[in-house]
Design a protein around this motif. Sequence first.
Motif, PDB file in Angstrom:
ATOM      1  N   MET A  36       0.842  -1.299   0.051  1.00  0.00           N
ATOM      2  CA  MET A  36       0.154   0.071  -0.183  1.00  0.00           C
ATOM      3  C   MET A  36       0.841   1.231  -0.088  1.00  0.00           C
ATOM      4  N   ALA A  37       0.371   2.259  -0.580  1.00  0.00           N
ATOM      5  CA  ALA A  37       1.031   3.750  -0.619  1.00  0.00           C
ATOM      6  C   ALA A  37       1.312   3.930   0.904  1.00  0.00           C
ATOM      7  N   LYS A  38       2.219   5.035   0.896  1.00  0.00           N
ATOM      8  CA  LYS A  38       2.583   5.594   2.234  1.00  0.00           C
ATOM      9  C   LYS A  38       2.124   6.952   1.816  1.00  0.00           C
ATOM     10  N   ASP A  39       1.355   7.405   2.789  1.00  0.00           N
ATOM     11  CA  ASP A  39       1.141   9.068   2.765  1.00  0.00           C
ATOM     12  C   ASP A  39       2.156   9.892   3.581  1.00  0.00           C
ATOM     13  N   ILE A  40       3.208  10.216   2.544  1.00  0.00           N
ATOM     14  CA  ILE A  40       4.335  10.916   2.855  1.00  0.00           C
ATOM     15  C   ILE A  40       4.438  12.359   3.060  1.00  0.00           C
ATOM     16  N   GLY A  41       3.323  13.062   2.626  1.00  0.00           N
ATOM     17  CA  GLY A  41       3.281  14.665   2.621  1.00  0.00           C
ATOM     18  C   GLY A  41       1.993  15.273   2.473  1.00  0.00           C
TER      19      GLY A  41
ATOM     20  N   VAL B  44       5.551  14.709  -2.677  1.00  0.00           N
ATOM     21  CA  VAL B  44       4.995  13.468  -2.858  1.00  0.00           C
ATOM     22  C   VAL B  44       4.177  13.121  -1.830  1.00  0.00           C
ATOM     23  N   GLN B  45       2.917  12.834  -2.301  1.00  0.00           N
ATOM     24  CA  GLN B  45       1.658  12.472  -1.160  1.00  0.00           C
ATOM     25  C   GLN B  45       1.655  11.039  -1.074  1.00  0.00           C
ATOM     26  N   PHE B  46       1.823  10.178  -2.376  1.00  0.00           N
ATOM     27  CA  PHE B  46       1.577   8.849  -2.194  1.00  0.00           C
ATOM     28  C   PHE B  46       2.476   8.316  -2.916  1.00  0.00           C
ATOM     29  N   ARG B  47       3.385   7.175  -2.483  1.00  0.00           N
ATOM     30  CA  ARG B  47       4.689   6.534  -2.987  1.00  0.00           C
ATOM     31  C   ARG B  47       4.341   4.900  -2.946  1.00  0.00           C
ATOM     32  N   PHE B  48       4.441   4.326  -3.900  1.00  0.00           N
ATOM     33  CA  PHE B  48       4.440   2.824  -3.992  1.00  0.00           C
ATOM     34  C   PHE B  48       5.933   2.159  -4.043  1.00  0.00           C
TER      35      PHE B  48
ATOM     36  N   LEU C  73      -6.456   8.389 -10.235  1.00  0.00           N
ATOM     37  CA  LEU C  73      -5.146   7.412  -9.465  1.00  0.00           C
ATOM     38  C   LEU C  73      -5.279   6.104 -10.052  1.00  0.00           C
ATOM     39  N   SER C  74      -6.341   5.161  -9.811  1.00  0.00           N
ATOM     40  CA  SER C  74      -6.334   4.162 -10.237  1.00  0.00           C
ATOM     41  C   SER C  74      -5.655   3.802 -11.717  1.00  0.00           C
ATOM     42  N   HIS C  75      -6.255   4.548 -12.593  1.00  0.00           N
ATOM     43  CA  HIS C  75      -5.827   4.473 -14.036  1.00  0.00           C
ATOM     44  C   HIS C  75      -4.170   4.944 -14.030  1.00  0.00           C
ATOM     45  N   MET C  76      -3.751   5.779 -13.416  1.00  0.00           N
ATOM     46  CA  MET C  76      -2.434   6.112 -13.368  1.00  0.00           C
ATOM     47  C   MET C  76      -1.713   5.125 -12.988  1.00  0.00           C
ATOM     48  N   ARG C  77      -2.063   4.450 -11.794  1.00  0.00           N
ATOM     49  CA  ARG C  77      -1.226   3.187 -11.299  1.00  0.00           C
ATOM     50  C   ARG C  77      -0.923   2.155 -12.363  1.00  0.00           C
ATOM     51  N   ARG C  78      -2.282   1.954 -13.143  1.00  0.00           N
ATOM     52  CA  ARG C  78      -2.345   0.761 -14.180  1.00  0.00           C
ATOM     53  C   ARG C  78      -1.270   1.133 -15.196  1.00  0.00           C
TER      54      ARG C  78
ATOM     55  N   ALA D  35      -9.802   4.814  -4.063  1.00  0.00           N
ATOM     56  CA  ALA D  35      -9.301   5.124  -5.643  1.00  0.00           C
ATOM     57  C   ALA D  35      -8.354   3.944  -5.996  1.00  0.00           C
ATOM     58  N   PHE D  36      -7.420   3.704  -5.297  1.00  0.00           N
ATOM     59  CA  PHE D  36      -6.134   3.049  -5.561  1.00  0.00           C
ATOM     60  C   PHE D  36      -6.615   1.374  -5.437  1.00  0.00           C
TER      61      PHE D  36
END
Length: 151
Positions: A1-6, A12-16, A101-106, A126-127
């Motif tokens: 899962m993404a880390k909410d880092i900012g 960066v708000q989400f990073r996988f 977000l989901s589409h960008m991850r794909r 969304a993820f």
Amino acid sequence: MAKDIGTSPDEVQFRFRDDEPVDHGTVTVDSALDHTNATAVRIEPGDDARLLLPFLDRLALIEVNFPSFGDGRGYSSARILREAGYTGELRAVGDVLVDQLSHMRRCGFDSFAPDTPLDPEDAARAFATWDNVYQAAADSRPTIARLRHEA
């Protein structure tokens, strides 16, 4: 899962990813082509991501700018880079909305720096959208057809 880092629009708000984030700024595609020591690049709409293909092994970060939510050229850039074997961080920046977000991850994005911070709960939903997928993509999730054949 993404880390909410900012929460800053500059962060960066989400990073996988588990590796360390790149700690220096990016250069333009044109500058990256002229400087062999560039390790972080920013693709703007209209830039040809294919120009970076000979240099993918030295790039730790590629940012793709979405200046407007309606400009989908960044999705193509992400697919081109991932399909060519790019394994570094691929960051969506700019006008990134929760429903993208989901589409960008794909397409292969693994970090997100939206101009306006997103609600973490909305982003998590969304993820997690669409447990099953019909088409293969850069995220390597198995398609429904493959899952059926393996069952």
